[in-house]
Design a protein around this motif. Structure first.
Motif, PDB file in Angstrom:
ATOM      1  N   PRO A  44       0.838  -1.210   0.000  1.00  0.00           N
ATOM      2  CA  PRO A  44       0.000   0.000   0.000  1.00  0.00           C
ATOM      3  C   PRO A  44       0.864   1.247   0.000  1.00  0.00           C
ATOM      4  CG  PRO A  44      -0.002  -1.063   2.164  1.00  0.00           C
ATOM      5  CD  PRO A  44       0.678  -2.010   1.223  1.00  0.00           C
ATOM      6  N   THR A  46       0.013   4.116   1.165  1.00  0.00           N
ATOM      7  CA  THR A  46      -0.373   5.003   2.259  1.00  0.00           C
ATOM      8  C   THR A  46       0.329   4.537   3.521  1.00  0.00           C
ATOM      9  OG1 THR A  46      -2.303   3.627   2.739  1.00  0.00           O
ATOM     10  CG2 THR A  46      -2.621   5.486   1.229  1.00  0.00           C
ATOM     11  N   THR A  48      -1.018   3.681   6.375  1.00  0.00           N
ATOM     12  CA  THR A  48      -1.832   2.865   7.261  1.00  0.00           C
ATOM     13  C   THR A  48      -1.016   1.695   7.788  1.00  0.00           C
ATOM     14  OG1 THR A  48      -3.720   3.416   5.871  1.00  0.00           O
ATOM     15  CG2 THR A  48      -4.014   1.599   7.429  1.00  0.00           C
ATOM     16  N   ALA A  51      -3.287  -2.842   6.021  1.00  0.00           N
ATOM     17  CA  ALA A  51      -4.151  -2.543   4.882  1.00  0.00           C
ATOM     18  C   ALA A  51      -4.870  -3.804   4.429  1.00  0.00           C
ATOM     19  CB  ALA A  51      -3.321  -1.984   3.719  1.00  0.00           C
ATOM     20  N   GLY A  82      -4.511   2.643  -0.937  1.00  0.00           N
ATOM     21  CA  GLY A  82      -4.274   2.153   0.404  1.00  0.00           C
ATOM     22  C   GLY A  82      -4.470   0.670   0.611  1.00  0.00           C
ATOM     23  N   PHE A  83      -4.610  -0.081  -0.473  1.00  0.00           N
ATOM     24  CA  PHE A  83      -4.756  -1.526  -0.363  1.00  0.00           C
ATOM     25  C   PHE A  83      -3.409  -2.220  -0.569  1.00  0.00           C
ATOM     26  CE2 PHE A  83      -8.938  -0.124  -2.033  1.00  0.00           C
ATOM     27  CZ  PHE A  83      -9.774  -0.628  -1.030  1.00  0.00           C
ATOM     28  N   ALA A  84      -3.239  -3.355   0.084  1.00  0.00           N
ATOM     29  CA  ALA A  84      -2.184  -4.289  -0.299  1.00  0.00           C
ATOM     30  C   ALA A  84      -2.771  -5.152  -1.412  1.00  0.00           C
ATOM     31  CB  ALA A  84      -1.785  -5.152   0.896  1.00  0.00           C
ATOM     32  N   ARG A 125       2.441  -5.609   5.778  1.00  0.00           N
ATOM     33  CA  ARG A 125       1.378  -4.686   6.209  1.00  0.00           C
ATOM     34  C   ARG A 125      -0.004  -5.120   5.734  1.00  0.00           C
ATOM     35  NH1 ARG A 125       3.041   0.738   3.834  1.00  0.00           N
ATOM     36  NH2 ARG A 125       1.028   1.382   4.715  1.00  0.00           N
ATOM     37  N   ASP A 127      -3.428  -6.941   5.912  1.00  0.00           N
ATOM     38  CA  ASP A 127      -4.326  -7.484   6.932  1.00  0.00           C
ATOM     39  C   ASP A 127      -5.106  -8.630   6.302  1.00  0.00           C
ATOM     40  OD1 ASP A 127      -6.119  -8.067   8.906  1.00  0.00           O
ATOM     41  OD2 ASP A 127      -6.831  -6.018   9.187  1.00  0.00           O
ATOM     42  N   ALA A 279     -13.632  -1.380  -1.030  1.00  0.00           N
ATOM     43  CA  ALA A 279     -13.472  -0.823   0.302  1.00  0.00           C
ATOM     44  C   ALA A 279     -14.669  -1.132   1.203  1.00  0.00           C
ATOM     45  CB  ALA A 279     -13.254   0.694   0.213  1.00  0.00           C
ATOM     46  N   TRP A 283     -13.670  -3.118   4.604  1.00  0.00           N
ATOM     47  CA  TRP A 283     -13.705  -2.443   5.900  1.00  0.00           C
ATOM     48  C   TRP A 283     -14.968  -2.749   6.676  1.00  0.00           C
ATOM     49  CZ3 TRP A 283      -9.276  -0.924   7.526  1.00  0.00           C
ATOM     50  CH2 TRP A 283      -8.294  -0.481   6.612  1.00  0.00           C
TER      51      TRP A 283
END
Length: 283
Positions: A44, A46, A48, A51, A82-84, A125, A127, A279, A283
């Motif tokens: 990602p 970003t 965060t 991710a 912002g995604f992996a 990173r 998730d 997203a 999320w």
């Protein structure tokens, strides 16, 4: 819209989607010995801490000339959001033949099984609790199939004991119902070729057709352009209808004045819609 104008718009959409330079991954890992048995990873962009992981299965009618490189701009777009990202390659057909039986399905199953360990190593990173699978066109079929392996016939080598650990599936203009796709001659008979031709089509459908593998119990959204001439809206609608009959609600987002390729084109508004759909499930 007149046929000439529709054809011109379709051509312009395809040209735009393929105009972006390939985006190199941050890491690549193999899940098998064949050169096509690899996964590209994008971290990602970003800050965060963790991710969601988006697993991408590219399209191209399961045919050899269309590999994962054409969807790397889309992968880069998701990383910037912002995604992996894990971009899966798999064996496709030889020459102009669509798909390889059983190799294409062997690979997708093996990649999905290997992904957690490979992602932990290559994308620290990511998730994994927030994994969403997405796929475009033929890749949409594979994404839906990957989420339904627990529903495969008992003798299927790819069957799993339970549903996959996924937050959801976002299938983009998916070849989601192989019978309807075959009747419409989608991608020049690709669905029939995928299953080994006319003599094997009916026999193998229960092992490959997402429309027969329902309900999955996995949150699923289909994103479809209304003016898609490559994979018409009817294909996605047939899958959604089959899901409803099986007692499962599948989201169907229909985009006006959008064809086949804007869904994976970072320059198109439709691509931002896709990212938002991912997203919402992640999320």
């Amino acid at each position: 819209m007149p046929d000439d104008a529709a054809a011109a718009r379709t051509a312009a959409e395809e040209q735009s989607a393929f105009s972006h330079p390939p985006v190199d991954p941050d890491a690549t890992a193999a899940y098998g010995d064949h050169p096509d048995q690899v996964i590209d990873f994008y971290a990602p962009r970003t800050e965060t801490a963790l991710a969601p992981l988006v697993v991408v299965l590219h399209g191209g009618a399961w045919r050899a000339p269309y590999d994962r490189r054409h969807i790397t701009p889309f992968c880069g777009f998701l990383a910037r959001r912002g995604f992996a990202v894990a971009n899966v390659e798999y064996r496709r057909g030889e020459g102009t033949t669509a798909g390889r039986w059983p190799g294409t399905f062997d690979d997708v199953a093996a990649a999905m099984d290997a992904l957690p360990a490979l992602a932990r190593e290559s994308l620290p990173r990511a998730d994994l609790r927030r994994t969403v699978v997405t796929g475009h066109s033929a890749g949409g079929q594979l994404a839906l199939w990957a989420a339904a392996r627990h529903l495969l016939p008992a003798d299927a080598p790819w069957r799993t004991d339970g549903p996959p650990f996924l937050r959801g599936v976002v299938a983009l203009a998916p070849i989601a119902d192989l019978t309807v796709a075959d009747k419409l001659d989608v991608c020049g008979g690709a669905a029939r070729q995928l299953l080994g031709g006319e003599e094997k089509f009916t026999e193998r459908r229960p092992y490959a057709d997402p429309a027969l593998l329902l309900p999955t119990g996995i949150a699923t959204t289909l994103v479809q352009g209304r003016t898609d001439v490559d994979v018409p809206q009817m294909v996605a609608e047939s899958y959604a209808d089959a899901a409803a009959k099986a007692g499962e609600v599948v989201g169907l987002t229909l985009l006006e004045d959008v064809g086949h390729f804007p869904l994976i084109d970072p320059a198109a508004d439709a691509c931002a819609v896709v990212a938002e759909e991912i997203a919402q499930l992640a999320w």
